[in-house]
Design a protein around this motif. Structure first.
Motif, PDB file in Angstrom:
ATOM      1  N   ARG A 327       0.827  -1.208   0.000  1.00  0.00           N
ATOM      2  CA  ARG A 327       0.000   0.000   0.000  1.00  0.00           C
ATOM      3  C   ARG A 327       0.871   1.272   0.000  1.00  0.00           C
ATOM      4  NH1 ARG A 327      -4.765  -1.589   4.367  1.00  0.00           N
ATOM      5  NH2 ARG A 327      -5.691  -3.296   3.108  1.00  0.00           N
ATOM      6  N   VAL A 328       1.993   1.216   0.735  1.00  0.00           N
ATOM      7  CA  VAL A 328       2.915   2.357   0.740  1.00  0.00           C
ATOM      8  C   VAL A 328       3.471   2.594  -0.665  1.00  0.00           C
ATOM      9  CG1 VAL A 328       5.139   3.190   1.587  1.00  0.00           C
ATOM     10  CG2 VAL A 328       3.500   2.170   3.166  1.00  0.00           C
ATOM     11  N   ALA A 329       3.818   1.509  -1.380  1.00  0.00           N
ATOM     12  CA  ALA A 329       4.342   1.636  -2.739  1.00  0.00           C
ATOM     13  C   ALA A 329       3.295   2.283  -3.656  1.00  0.00           C
ATOM     14  CB  ALA A 329       4.750   0.274  -3.276  1.00  0.00           C
ATOM     15  N   GLU A 330       2.020   1.866  -3.518  1.00  0.00           N
ATOM     16  CA  GLU A 330       0.975   2.459  -4.332  1.00  0.00           C
ATOM     17  C   GLU A 330       0.831   3.965  -4.050  1.00  0.00           C
ATOM     18  OE1 GLU A 330      -1.835  -1.577  -4.479  1.00  0.00           O
ATOM     19  OE2 GLU A 330      -2.523   0.267  -3.488  1.00  0.00           O
ATOM     20  N   ARG A 331       0.897   4.304  -2.755  1.00  0.00           N
ATOM     21  CA  ARG A 331       0.786   5.721  -2.389  1.00  0.00           C
ATOM     22  C   ARG A 331       1.964   6.540  -2.948  1.00  0.00           C
ATOM     23  NH1 ARG A 331      -2.236   9.991  -1.904  1.00  0.00           N
ATOM     24  NH2 ARG A 331      -1.443  11.527  -0.388  1.00  0.00           N
ATOM     25  N   THR A 332       3.159   5.931  -2.913  1.00  0.00           N
ATOM     26  CA  THR A 332       4.346   6.611  -3.448  1.00  0.00           C
ATOM     27  C   THR A 332       4.217   6.826  -4.950  1.00  0.00           C
ATOM     28  OG1 THR A 332       5.703   5.587  -1.738  1.00  0.00           O
ATOM     29  CG2 THR A 332       6.855   6.504  -3.639  1.00  0.00           C
ATOM     30  N   ALA A 333       3.700   5.824  -5.660  1.00  0.00           N
ATOM     31  CA  ALA A 333       3.502   5.965  -7.101  1.00  0.00           C
ATOM     32  C   ALA A 333       2.477   7.062  -7.418  1.00  0.00           C
ATOM     33  CB  ALA A 333       3.055   4.638  -7.703  1.00  0.00           C
ATOM     34  N   ALA A 334       1.403   7.134  -6.623  1.00  0.00           N
ATOM     35  CA  ALA A 334       0.396   8.181  -6.822  1.00  0.00           C
ATOM     36  C   ALA A 334       1.002   9.563  -6.608  1.00  0.00           C
ATOM     37  CB  ALA A 334      -0.789   7.950  -5.885  1.00  0.00           C
ATOM     38  N   LEU A 335       1.858   9.669  -5.573  1.00  0.00           N
ATOM     39  CA  LEU A 335       2.502  10.956  -5.307  1.00  0.00           C
ATOM     40  C   LEU A 335       3.440  11.350  -6.459  1.00  0.00           C
ATOM     41  CD1 LEU A 335       2.982  13.288  -3.361  1.00  0.00           C
ATOM     42  CD2 LEU A 335       4.790  11.939  -2.284  1.00  0.00           C
ATOM     43  N   ALA A 336       4.149  10.347  -7.014  1.00  0.00           N
ATOM     44  CA  ALA A 336       5.044  10.631  -8.152  1.00  0.00           C
ATOM     45  C   ALA A 336       4.247  11.152  -9.346  1.00  0.00           C
ATOM     46  CB  ALA A 336       5.818   9.376  -8.538  1.00  0.00           C
ATOM     47  N   ARG A 337       3.078  10.539  -9.586  1.00  0.00           N
ATOM     48  CA  ARG A 337       2.239  11.025 -10.687  1.00  0.00           C
ATOM     49  C   ARG A 337       1.751  12.459 -10.417  1.00  0.00           C
ATOM     50  NH1 ARG A 337       0.274   5.685 -10.328  1.00  0.00           N
ATOM     51  NH2 ARG A 337      -1.517   6.406  -9.099  1.00  0.00           N
ATOM     52  N   GLU A 338       1.436  12.734  -9.146  1.00  0.00           N
ATOM     53  CA  GLU A 338       0.993  14.086  -8.787  1.00  0.00           C
ATOM     54  C   GLU A 338       2.100  15.120  -9.023  1.00  0.00           C
ATOM     55  OE1 GLU A 338      -0.373  14.385  -4.793  1.00  0.00           O
ATOM     56  OE2 GLU A 338      -0.432  16.570  -4.821  1.00  0.00           O
ATOM     57  N   ILE A 339       3.340  14.742  -8.649  1.00  0.00           N
ATOM     58  CA  ILE A 339       4.477  15.652  -8.856  1.00  0.00           C
ATOM     59  C   ILE A 339       4.720  15.871 -10.337  1.00  0.00           C
ATOM     60  CG2 ILE A 339       6.968  15.887  -8.519  1.00  0.00           C
ATOM     61  CD1 ILE A 339       6.657  14.410  -5.873  1.00  0.00           C
ATOM     62  N   GLU A 340       4.615  14.804 -11.131  1.00  0.00           N
ATOM     63  CA  GLU A 340       4.817  14.936 -12.570  1.00  0.00           C
ATOM     64  C   GLU A 340       3.743  15.816 -13.196  1.00  0.00           C
ATOM     65  OE1 GLU A 340       6.476  14.652 -16.256  1.00  0.00           O
ATOM     66  OE2 GLU A 340       7.301  14.034 -14.305  1.00  0.00           O
TER      67      GLU A 340
END
Length: 590
Positions: A327-340
């Protein structure tokens, strides 16, 4: 370290965000205000030059008019009605030809004995102007300058005077120049510009409410001088409220708002040129900056809180096992998409900002073009009028001199027609097209640049092929394009050991091509597509605005043609113009 609780965290974030927003807003306000001041100052420089040029073109008119024998005859025999009427008619012709408002002749007592408005109800003839400074200064120093409201006509004007002694009798001739067209231009353009005289009274203004108001309370000396010299006739300037409260005031109320006020001293009789602009853009920019900083700070606070919460979640998930790690990995990926996504948004905003800056440049260029056209056309018109007056005076009788003067007038009129097309870069004008013979246009352009080519020792060869083709274009603007290409070629070959320029004209089917080829250093391949863009120039800073080729390309495209640049064989640059030839039946129809 014990983390801050939620109740203590957000008040601190809001306080820091508000503080940062306030500091950023104040800084943005000062930066925007400075930028507005610089823009107004640049406008004042152009306006100052316009005012100086408008006055200077009449500077020598009084002394020139005194050379007329009819003026001298009136001074010698002021009681002779025939001679004074002849002098008045001469002054009337000079005023009409030069564009001056009025011209009048004063004797040694300050009484007008001849005037260009001698037939009007408000004629100056017989009026005494000995109290005017322009008469006193001319009698004592030979010349005078003074701005005042006419006591006879009630019309304001700038008076230029010159003294001459004719058979021992001193006389003063005065020219009155109407500067109100300048303020009418300011009013039509919506510019808040004004001019204050040496007394500190506004004599020209784009705002009617400012006209004939003192900048500051008038001193007793100025009040006495205004009354004694009747500067403003019956206008009660001393009773009107001053525009400013203090000498260093840079903000002035206008129309229910506050505007930034800038000043520039003019060399004309210690006049002061005033310009103002609305502070609304600066206030709006400061507010936007403060808002952006506030939102950014709050967003950073939210991100910081998110980071703290994530750390706690990570610690908890590490204890819970692999499921929580996923779940942490999924949240990190979502944050990366938000930053991009945020980065892409910032790039889009930056591109939009660049587009707005370019649009502002183009708008500024349009205003500058109008000012330049006005700046240049006035002296040229004055030169053409002076040459016309020389021919009309009958003092030039030599046929060769007369033909040279007529040729000079022809060149000046050509220059006046050409500079009007400078506006075509900022405002697209649908110029009429007509059949134009190509070869005469090329020769006319070569004739215009011939003086410079001769000075630099450059021979321009012209190699036409076949019959003279005809294209659908504009004669003057086509010559303008050719002159620009030839001038660029002369710049390219400057300093070369064996400078050469040749113009080739050839026709293949319905295509007509004109090539301007030089043996200069050429243009790097990486810049061939950039040199025709606005504001791009390979010349030293200050030598060129980088608009010549861009304007030329726009003109050629309006004619349905193309302008391409390439490196010539053997070195140098080839500028190629391509047009469609006009068929003989279409030429007859046109």
């Amino acid at each position: 370290m014990r983390p801050l609780r939620h109740r203590a965290f957000w008040p601190l974030v809001v306080f820091c965000a508000a503080l940062a927003a306030g500091v950023a807003g104040i800084a943005a306000w000062h930066v925007a205000k400075g930028a507005l001041a610089q823009r107004v100052d640049r406008s004042l420089v152009l306006t100052a030059r316009t005012i100086e040029a408008e006055i200077e073109r009449f500077r020598y008119l009084p002394s020139i008019a005194l050379e007329d024998p009819r003026i001298g005859a009136a001074v010698e025999s002021p009681e002779d009605t025939a001679r004074t009427e002849a002098a008045s008619r001469a002054l009337e012709v000079v005023a009409r030809q030069s564009g001056a408002s009025e011209l009048f002749l004063l004797n040694d007592t300050g009484t007008a004995i001849a005037s260009s408005n001698w037939l009007d109800d408000k004629s100056f003839v017989g009026e005494n102007y000995a109290f005017r400074p322009y008469f006193k200064d001319a009698m004592s120093g030979g010349a005078g300058r003074f701005y005042a409201v006419g006591v006879t006509t009630g019309e304001p004007g700038y008076f230029l005077s010159s003294r001459a002694d004719i058979d021992g009798r001193p006389a003063v001739i005065v020219v009155k120049v109407d500067l109100r067209p300048l303020q009418d231009t300011w009013a039509d353009a919506g510019d808040t510009l004004a001019v204050a005289d040496s007394f500190g009274v506004i004599i020209l203004s784009g705002l009617e409410d400012w006209l004939y108001r003192p900048l500051l309370p008038l001193s007793p000396e100025h009040r006495a001088a205004i009354v004694e010299e009747r500067v403003f006739a019956n206008i009660p300037v001393a009773d009107r409220l001053p525009l400013l409260d203090g000498a260093g005031q840079d903000l002035v109320p206008v129309g229910g708002g506050t505007r930034l006020l800038r000043r520039q001293t003019l060399p004309v009789d210690d006049w002061v040129l005033l310009g103002s602009t609305s502070l609304a853009p600066a206030l709006r920019g400061a507010s936007i900056t403060a808002g952006v900083v506030l939102l950014t700070a709050l967003a950073l606070g939210a991100l910081l809180q998110t980071w703290w919460q994530r750390r706690r979640l990570i610690d908890m998930r590490l204890r819970q096992g692999a499921l929580l790690e996923a779940r942490v990995a999924e949240r990190t990926a979502a944050l990366a998409r938000e930053i991009e996504e945020r980065r892409r948004t910032e790039d889009d905003l930056r591109a939009a900002q660049d587009a707005l800056i370019h649009s502002e440049k183009m708008a500024a260029l349009g205003r500058m073009s109008a000012a330049i056209v006005h700046e240049i056309s006035q002296p040229l018109a004055a030169m053409e009028a002076t040459l016309a007056a020389t021919l009309l005076s009958g003092t030039v009788t030599d046929p060769y001199a007369t033909s040279r003067i007529e040729k000079a007038r022809s060149h000046i009129r050509r220059m006046l027609r050409t500079i009007r097309h400078l506006k075509s870069f900022s405002r697209k004008e649908a110029g009429e097209r007509s059949p134009v013979a190509v070869d005469p246009a090329i020769r006319n352009a070569m004739e215009l640049v011939a003086p410079r080519a001769t000075d630099e020792g450059v021979t321009i060869a012209f190699d036409p092929e076949g019959a003279v083709p005809v294209i659908l274009a504009g004669q003057v603007r086509l010559e303008q394009v050719l002159v620009n290409l030839l001038m660029n070629a002369l710049d390219a070959v400057a300093g070369r050991d064996e400078p050469r320029i040749r113009v080739e004209r050839r026709q293949s089917g319905t295509a007509v091509e004109i090539a301007v080829i030089d043996n200069g250093p050429g243009i790097p391949s990486s810049m061939l597509t950039k040199v025709v863009e606005p504001f791009f120039s390979t010349k030293k800073t200050g030598e060129s605005l980088g608009l010549g080729l861009s304007i030329s390309r726009n003109i050629v495209e309006e004619f349905g043609g193309q302008l391409t640049l390439s490196n010539a064989a053997g070195g140098g640059t080839c500028a190629l113009l391509s047009f469609e030839a006009l068929a003989s039946d279409r030429i007859a129809a046109e």
